[in-house]
Design a protein around this motif. Sequence first.
Motif, PDB file in Angstrom:
ATOM      1  N   SER A 208       4.826  31.193 -20.049  1.00  0.00           N
ATOM      2  CA  SER A 208       4.230  32.483 -19.692  1.00  0.00           C
ATOM      3  C   SER A 208       3.642  33.143 -20.936  1.00  0.00           C
ATOM      4  O   SER A 208       4.085  32.887 -22.059  1.00  0.00           O
ATOM      5  N   SER A 209       2.667  34.014 -20.741  1.00  0.00           N
ATOM      6  CA  SER A 209       2.086  34.734 -21.880  1.00  0.00           C
ATOM      7  C   SER A 209       3.156  35.573 -22.572  1.00  0.00           C
ATOM      8  O   SER A 209       3.152  35.724 -23.795  1.00  0.00           O
ATOM      9  N   TYR A 210       4.093  36.079 -21.797  1.00  0.00           N
ATOM     10  CA  TYR A 210       5.200  36.858 -22.342  1.00  0.00           C
ATOM     11  C   TYR A 210       6.008  36.038 -23.342  1.00  0.00           C
ATOM     12  O   TYR A 210       6.410  36.539 -24.397  1.00  0.00           O
ATOM     13  N   SER A 211       6.234  34.766 -23.040  1.00  0.00           N
ATOM     14  CA  SER A 211       7.027  33.932 -23.943  1.00  0.00           C
ATOM     15  C   SER A 211       6.322  33.738 -25.284  1.00  0.00           C
ATOM     16  O   SER A 211       6.983  33.673 -26.319  1.00  0.00           O
TER      17      SER A 211
ATOM     18  N   LEU B  40       4.346  35.941 -26.720  1.00  0.00           N
ATOM     19  CA  LEU B  40       4.546  37.206 -27.443  1.00  0.00           C
ATOM     20  C   LEU B  40       5.940  37.242 -28.066  1.00  0.00           C
ATOM     21  O   LEU B  40       6.092  37.606 -29.248  1.00  0.00           O
ATOM     22  N   LEU B  41       6.950  36.884 -27.289  1.00  0.00           N
ATOM     23  CA  LEU B  41       8.315  36.847 -27.824  1.00  0.00           C
ATOM     24  C   LEU B  41       8.433  35.844 -28.962  1.00  0.00           C
ATOM     25  O   LEU B  41       9.094  36.101 -29.967  1.00  0.00           O
TER      26      LEU B  41
ATOM     27  N   TRP C 243      -1.229  31.626 -26.476  1.00  0.00           N
ATOM     28  CA  TRP C 243      -1.163  31.281 -25.059  1.00  0.00           C
ATOM     29  C   TRP C 243      -2.473  30.614 -24.620  1.00  0.00           C
ATOM     30  O   TRP C 243      -2.461  29.584 -23.944  1.00  0.00           O
TER      31      TRP C 243
END
Length: 170
Positions: A35-38, A40-41, A22
Motif C-alpha cells: 500500500s502507499s501507506y506502507s 510512507l511508513l 510507491w
Amino acid sequence: MTAAQADLQIDRPRVADGAALWRIARDSEVLDLNSSYSYLLWCRDFAATSAVARDGHGVPVGFVTGYIRPDRPDTLLVWQVAVDHAYRGRRVAALLLDGLAARTVAERGTTTMETTISPDNTASQRLFTSFAERHGARLEREVLFDTELFPDGPHEPEVLYRIGPLSAAR
C-alpha cells in the motif's frame, strides 16, 4: 562510477519520498506492490536501513528498502529494490546496494545481507550474485518460504540469499 551515474545522489529516504517509491515499485511490474501507506511508513521508520537514488533535481529514481532483523542484529534484510524505467541499465541498483551496505556496516556493524528472490526473477539473482562477488563475500541460498505457505494463490517459492561476511573496507 560512470558519467551516467555521476548525476545521482544516494541517501536516506524521507517521508516525502514515499509516493515516489510507491510509484517506482508499481511501475516495476515485478515487485509485490504494498500500500502507499506502507511506503510512507517505510520512509519514516526504516530510513536508516533503506536508500534512495536521486537525480540532479532531487527526484527519487530508485530505492532499496531494508531492515535489521530483530533476532539477528548483524543482519540487514533487503525487502525491495526498484529503479525507474528511465534509469535502468546504469547500475543504479548496484550503487544503491553498495551504498546501503557500506552505511549499515559502518553505522550498525552489520556483517550479513539477506534477501529473498523468486526463481523467475533473474535480474535480482544477478544483482545479488554480483554484489557478493564485488564484496568478496560468500553467497548461500535456500528456500525460505515454499509455495504451499502462501495463502493467496499460486506463488513461487521465495529463496533466501544470505551474503557475508560484509566489511567496511570495500
